[in-house]
Design a protein around this motif. Sequence first.
Motif, PDB file in Angstrom:
ATOM      1  N   GLY A 119      10.115   4.658 -11.986  1.00 56.24           N
ATOM      2  CA  GLY A 119       9.094   4.924 -10.320  1.00 56.24           C
ATOM      3  C   GLY A 119       9.317   4.200  -9.467  1.00 56.24           C
TER       4      GLY A 119
ATOM      5  N   LEU B 108       6.214   2.587  -3.841  1.00 62.80           N
ATOM      6  CA  LEU B 108       5.707   1.820  -2.472  1.00 62.80           C
ATOM      7  C   LEU B 108       6.225   0.287  -3.445  1.00 62.80           C
ATOM      8  CD1 LEU B 108       2.723   2.334  -0.437  1.00 62.80           C
ATOM      9  CD2 LEU B 108       5.615   2.417   0.661  1.00 62.80           C
ATOM     10  N   SER B 109       5.572  -0.124  -4.483  1.00 66.33           N
ATOM     11  CA  SER B 109       5.615  -0.694  -5.803  1.00 66.33           C
ATOM     12  C   SER B 109       6.920  -1.198  -6.174  1.00 66.33           C
ATOM     13  CB  SER B 109       4.042  -0.790  -7.058  1.00 66.33           C
ATOM     14  OG  SER B 109       3.387  -0.976  -6.652  1.00 66.33           O
TER      15      SER B 109
ATOM     16  N   GLU C 233      13.435   7.437 -10.311  1.00 65.73           N
ATOM     17  CA  GLU C 233      12.890   8.217  -9.693  1.00 65.73           C
ATOM     18  C   GLU C 233      12.211  10.029  -9.972  1.00 65.73           C
ATOM     19  OE1 GLU C 233       9.181   7.071  -8.105  1.00 65.73           O
ATOM     20  OE2 GLU C 233       9.815   9.587  -7.533  1.00 65.73           O
ATOM     21  N   PRO C 234      11.724  10.818 -10.291  1.00 62.04           N
ATOM     22  CA  PRO C 234      12.204  12.281 -10.116  1.00 62.04           C
ATOM     23  C   PRO C 234      11.744  12.766  -8.645  1.00 62.04           C
ATOM     24  CG  PRO C 234      10.052  11.500 -11.348  1.00 62.04           C
ATOM     25  CD  PRO C 234      10.292  10.229 -10.471  1.00 62.04           C
TER      26      PRO C 234
ATOM     27  N   ARG D 116      -0.760   9.682   4.520  1.00 60.58           N
ATOM     28  CA  ARG D 116      -1.512   8.242   3.670  1.00 60.58           C
ATOM     29  C   ARG D 116      -1.251   7.176   4.092  1.00 60.58           C
ATOM     30  NH1 ARG D 116      -1.974   8.925  -2.104  1.00 60.58           N
ATOM     31  NH2 ARG D 116      -3.076   6.741  -1.142  1.00 60.58           N
TER      32      ARG D 116
ATOM     33  N   TYR E 148      -2.194   2.886   5.119  1.00 53.77           N
ATOM     34  CA  TYR E 148      -2.920   2.196   4.648  1.00 53.77           C
ATOM     35  C   TYR E 148      -3.063   0.867   5.111  1.00 53.77           C
ATOM     36  CZ  TYR E 148      -1.085   4.296   0.244  1.00 53.77           C
ATOM     37  OH  TYR E 148      -1.104   5.467  -0.460  1.00 53.77           O
ATOM     38  N   ALA E 149      -3.905  -0.136   5.073  1.00 57.38           N
ATOM     39  CA  ALA E 149      -3.930  -1.571   5.338  1.00 57.38           C
ATOM     40  C   ALA E 149      -3.203  -2.467   4.963  1.00 57.38           C
ATOM     41  CB  ALA E 149      -5.158  -2.189   5.302  1.00 57.38           C
TER      42      ALA E 149
ATOM     43  N   THR F  32      12.227  11.223 -16.873  1.00 56.56           N
ATOM     44  CA  THR F  32      12.171  10.428 -18.357  1.00 56.56           C
ATOM     45  C   THR F  32      12.279  11.727 -19.248  1.00 56.56           C
ATOM     46  OG1 THR F  32      10.220   9.648 -17.952  1.00 56.56           O
ATOM     47  CG2 THR F  32      11.956   7.898 -16.846  1.00 56.56           C
TER      48      THR F  32
ATOM     49  N   ASP G 273       5.309   3.235 -12.367  1.00 50.38           N
ATOM     50  CA  ASP G 273       5.040   4.756 -12.464  1.00 50.38           C
ATOM     51  C   ASP G 273       3.157   5.284 -11.737  1.00 50.38           C
ATOM     52  OD1 ASP G 273       4.789   3.623 -15.252  1.00 50.38           O
ATOM     53  OD2 ASP G 273       5.783   5.373 -15.744  1.00 50.38           O
TER      54      ASP G 273
ATOM     55  N   ASP H  84      -0.164   0.495  -9.268  1.00 44.75           N
ATOM     56  CA  ASP H  84      -0.996   1.510 -10.131  1.00 44.75           C
ATOM     57  C   ASP H  84      -1.015   1.602 -11.096  1.00 44.75           C
ATOM     58  OD1 ASP H  84      -2.306   1.185  -7.030  1.00 44.75           O
ATOM     59  OD2 ASP H  84      -2.456   3.601  -7.120  1.00 44.75           O
TER      60      ASP H  84
ATOM     61  N   GLY I 169      -9.071  -1.747   0.741  1.00 50.23           N
ATOM     62  CA  GLY I 169      -8.008  -1.694   1.202  1.00 50.23           C
ATOM     63  C   GLY I 169      -7.243  -2.444   0.296  1.00 50.23           C
TER      64      GLY I 169
ATOM     65  N   GLY J 193      -4.935  -1.892  -2.495  1.00 46.04           N
ATOM     66  CA  GLY J 193      -4.749  -1.174  -4.085  1.00 46.04           C
ATOM     67  C   GLY J 193      -2.749  -1.722  -3.706  1.00 46.04           C
ATOM     68  N   ILE J 194      -2.239  -1.307  -2.327  1.00 43.71           N
ATOM     69  CA  ILE J 194      -1.168  -1.536  -2.518  1.00 43.71           C
ATOM     70  C   ILE J 194      -0.845  -2.539  -2.151  1.00 43.71           C
ATOM     71  CG2 ILE J 194      -0.739  -0.477   0.363  1.00 43.71           C
ATOM     72  CD1 ILE J 194       2.030  -0.485  -3.347  1.00 43.71           C
ATOM     73  N   ASN J 195      -1.922  -3.604  -1.955  1.00 44.78           N
ATOM     74  CA  ASN J 195      -1.623  -4.865  -1.293  1.00 44.78           C
ATOM     75  C   ASN J 195      -2.024  -5.639  -2.891  1.00 44.78           C
ATOM     76  OD1 ASN J 195      -2.072  -5.264   1.537  1.00 44.78           O
ATOM     77  ND2 ASN J 195      -3.731  -4.838   1.028  1.00 44.78           N
TER      78      ASN J 195
HETATM   79  C1  LIG Z   1      -7.914   7.439  -0.410  1.00 40.31           C
HETATM   80  C2  LIG Z   1      -6.641   6.390  -0.884  1.00 40.31           C
HETATM   81  C3  LIG Z   1      -6.603   4.527   0.356  1.00 40.31           C
HETATM   82  C4  LIG Z   1      -5.995   3.926   0.142  1.00 40.31           C
HETATM   83  N1  LIG Z   1      -6.222   2.977   0.854  1.00 40.31           N
HETATM   84  C5  LIG Z   1      -5.436   1.338   0.643  1.00 40.31           C
HETATM   85  C6  LIG Z   1      -5.148   0.975   1.389  1.00 40.31           C
HETATM   86  O1  LIG Z   1      -5.514   0.755   2.766  1.00 40.31           O
HETATM   87  N2  LIG Z   1      -4.783  -0.099   1.610  1.00 40.31           N
HETATM   88  C7  LIG Z   1      -4.112  -0.489  -0.277  1.00 40.31           C
HETATM   89  O2  LIG Z   1      -2.846  -2.242  -0.328  1.00 40.31           O
HETATM   90  N3  LIG Z   1      -3.933   0.445  -0.749  1.00 40.31           N
HETATM   91  C8  LIG Z   1      -4.062   1.605  -0.443  1.00 40.31           C
HETATM   92  N4  LIG Z   1      -4.433   2.958  -1.319  1.00 40.31           N
HETATM   93  C9  LIG Z   1      -3.870   2.545  -2.944  1.00 40.31           C
HETATM   94  C10 LIG Z   1      -2.333   2.302  -2.351  1.00 40.31           C
HETATM   95  O3  LIG Z   1      -2.467   4.111  -1.991  1.00 40.31           O
HETATM   96  C11 LIG Z   1      -2.110   2.467  -3.816  1.00 40.31           C
HETATM   97  O4  LIG Z   1      -2.267   1.030  -4.208  1.00 40.31           O
HETATM   98  C12 LIG Z   1      -0.559   2.745  -3.852  1.00 40.31           C
HETATM   99  O5  LIG Z   1       0.079   3.517  -3.233  1.00 40.31           O
HETATM  100  C13 LIG Z   1       0.404   2.494  -5.382  1.00 40.31           C
HETATM  101  O6  LIG Z   1       2.245   2.492  -5.335  1.00 40.31           O
HETATM  102  P1  LIG Z   1       2.068   2.176  -6.602  1.00 40.31           P
HETATM  103  O7  LIG Z   1       4.152   2.202  -5.564  1.00 40.31           O
HETATM  104  O8  LIG Z   1       1.418   1.183  -7.139  1.00 40.31           O
HETATM  105  O9  LIG Z   1       2.171   3.682  -7.279  1.00 40.31           O
HETATM  106  P2  LIG Z   1       3.161   4.892  -7.334  1.00 40.31           P
HETATM  107  O10 LIG Z   1       2.238   5.611  -5.471  1.00 40.31           O
HETATM  108  O11 LIG Z   1       1.704   6.306  -7.274  1.00 40.31           O
HETATM  109  O12 LIG Z   1       3.536   5.349  -7.229  1.00 40.31           O
HETATM  110  C14 LIG Z   1       4.767   5.650  -8.704  1.00 40.31           C
HETATM  111  C15 LIG Z   1       5.952   6.186  -8.229  1.00 40.31           C
HETATM  112  O13 LIG Z   1       6.330   6.439 -10.033  1.00 40.31           O
HETATM  113  C16 LIG Z   1       6.929   7.758 -10.171  1.00 40.31           C
HETATM  114  N5  LIG Z   1       6.941   8.618 -11.529  1.00 40.31           N
HETATM  115  C17 LIG Z   1       5.739   8.858 -12.081  1.00 40.31           C
HETATM  116  N6  LIG Z   1       5.570   9.020 -13.371  1.00 40.31           N
HETATM  117  C18 LIG Z   1       7.189   8.968 -13.554  1.00 40.31           C
HETATM  118  C19 LIG Z   1       8.382   8.447 -14.337  1.00 40.31           C
HETATM  119  N7  LIG Z   1       7.912   9.371 -15.963  1.00 40.31           N
HETATM  120  N8  LIG Z   1       9.856   8.503 -14.558  1.00 40.31           N
HETATM  121  C20 LIG Z   1       9.503   7.899 -13.257  1.00 40.31           C
HETATM  122  N9  LIG Z   1       8.953   7.690 -12.329  1.00 40.31           N
HETATM  123  C21 LIG Z   1       7.866   8.063 -12.256  1.00 40.31           C
HETATM  124  C22 LIG Z   1       6.332   9.126  -9.027  1.00 40.31           C
HETATM  125  O14 LIG Z   1       7.055  10.442  -8.435  1.00 40.31           O
HETATM  126  C23 LIG Z   1       6.115   7.749  -7.491  1.00 40.31           C
HETATM  127  O15 LIG Z   1       6.858   7.755  -7.256  1.00 40.31           O
HETATM  128  C24 LIG Z   1      -5.393   3.793  -0.987  1.00 40.31           C
HETATM  129  C25 LIG Z   1      -5.100   4.825  -2.318  1.00 40.31           C
HETATM  130  C26 LIG Z   1      -5.919   5.641  -2.039  1.00 40.31           C
HETATM  131  C27 LIG Z   1      -6.180   7.066  -2.615  1.00 40.31           C
END
Ligand SMILES: Cc1cc2nc3c(=O)[nH]c(=O)nc-3n(C[C@H](O)[C@H](O)[C@H](O)COP(=O)(O)OP(=O)(O)OC[C@H]3O[C@@H](n4cnc5c(N)ncnc54)[C@H](O)[C@@H]3O)c2cc1C
Length: 384
Positions: free
Chosen positions: A13, A16-17, A36-37, A50, A52-53, A132, A161, A285, A295, A297-299
């Motif tokens: 995955g 952002l994380s 990453e697909p 999309r 975020y804060a 994967t 992911d 996530d 705000g 989640g990604i923090n």
């Molecule tokens: C309405 C809304 C508002 C938000 N506002 C905020 C905010 O203001 N501040 C904040 O901090 N957070 C906010 N968030 C939370 C934030 O969006 C998430 O916490 C963040 O995007 C998570 O990032 P991630 O990289 O952990 O996961 P994801 O963004 O879900 O990334 C996962 C990645 O894994 C890949 N993947 C999936 N399956 C596979 C697989 N089998 N093999 C390989 N790759 C795979 C996907 O393609 C994707 O690129 C908000 C969320 C929502 C829904």
Amino acid sequence: MSERDVFDMVIVGGGLSGAALALALRDMAWRVAVVEPNPPRAPGDAWDARVYAYSPGNVVWLQALGAWNATVRSQPVYAMRIAGDDGGHLAFDALDAGLSELAFIAESNRLHWSLWQGLRAAGNIESIEAETAGVAWGDGEHELILADGRRLQAGLLVGADGAHSWLRAQANIGLTIEDYQHVGVVANFETERPHRGIAYQWFRPDGVLAYLPLPGNRISIVWSTTPEQAEALKALPPDEFTSRVAEAGRHSLGRLQLVTPPQGFPLKRRRAEAWVRPGLVLIGDAAHTVHPLAGQGINLGFRDVRLLAESLRDAQLAPGDLGRLQAYALRRDEDVSSVQFVTGSLKKLFASEEPLLRWLRNTGMTLTDGQAWLKQALMRHAIQ
Ligand SMILES: Cc1cc2nc3c(=O)[nH]c(=O)nc-3n(C[C@H](O)[C@H](O)[C@H](O)COP(=O)(O)OP(=O)(O)OC[C@H]3O[C@@H](n4cnc5c(N)ncnc54)[C@H](O)[C@@H]3O)c2cc1C
């Protein structure tokens, strides 16, 4: 298997994380793969829905990685105004806490692109665009099997992911889920009046509406509301949707003009039953999701990455050293628990139609507003 397919760590995955973790390991001797697909595409001028804060602590860290750069269009938040559903009010001002800002607001796609530009330039990181297919857990070394038949061997697999983590399921790690019964409706607007770097939040009988300031006379909104109301909002003609958002925001910024059409995201609290298994660690996530009203989640995800990257720097230990990973999990679980508890409680407190609770929550909000020390403590936690 060719030698190229042997890594120290494979990150599943590249959101952002996952991308941030890879970049944070760029100057290490380890070979790191990011699978990453759907890698990000170069952003155009159009505004991303999309938005975020980001906490100042995370922004400083992203700056040090080189990812928070001119590509990222960001707006500092200097103050926050929160209103209850019956006269309650609460204000936070950066200056009162001796801070220059409370947060930064920025689009997800530009930061994502910038992180990927950094990891693509790093000599020890390989980005692999692939689906994967399976995992073969071994004794100290594990294999990620890709849909095209390639096999990637590593001492540590990282689950980055996302909320529906495939890797978490492959490791048979369960999930506790609470449906908030809310959908987050997001959209961007141009505003008639300048926002002056102020973020607004209104707790309403139908949910929570936030206005997040963007560069220029623009805002991004998140209206977390019942699934029925979210569907109804999204189905409105653009002019009517815009009037509803302006009215719900008490016309604070004058007339609004819709820039990006509304999109809805179902909101659930998720928590993985374990963060770590031999050969596996979860971040972002994939480990936890939380209501966006704070705000965070990604923090939280970036704070996972910061701690994990820092602890992995102890080169005496192998990447998959279980003791080290367990220490990471323990420390991160505390932060995630407290954010999930506070956001979940606030959501529940404001969902009740009980008149006594309504009075209590609004009075509590206004009382909090008078407690400078409490507000400073809340701000200090949010800026990390
Ligand atoms: C309405 C809304 C508002 C938000 N506002 C905020 C905010 O203001 N501040 C904040 O901090 N957070 C906010 N968030 C939370 C934030 O969006 C998430 O916490 C963040 O995007 C998570 O990032 P991630 O990289 O952990 O996961 P994801 O963004 O879900 O990334 C996962 C990645 O894994 C890949 N993947 C999936 N399956 C596979 C697989 N089998 N093999 C390989 N790759 C795979 C996907 O393609 C994707 O690129 C908000 C969320 C929502 C829904």
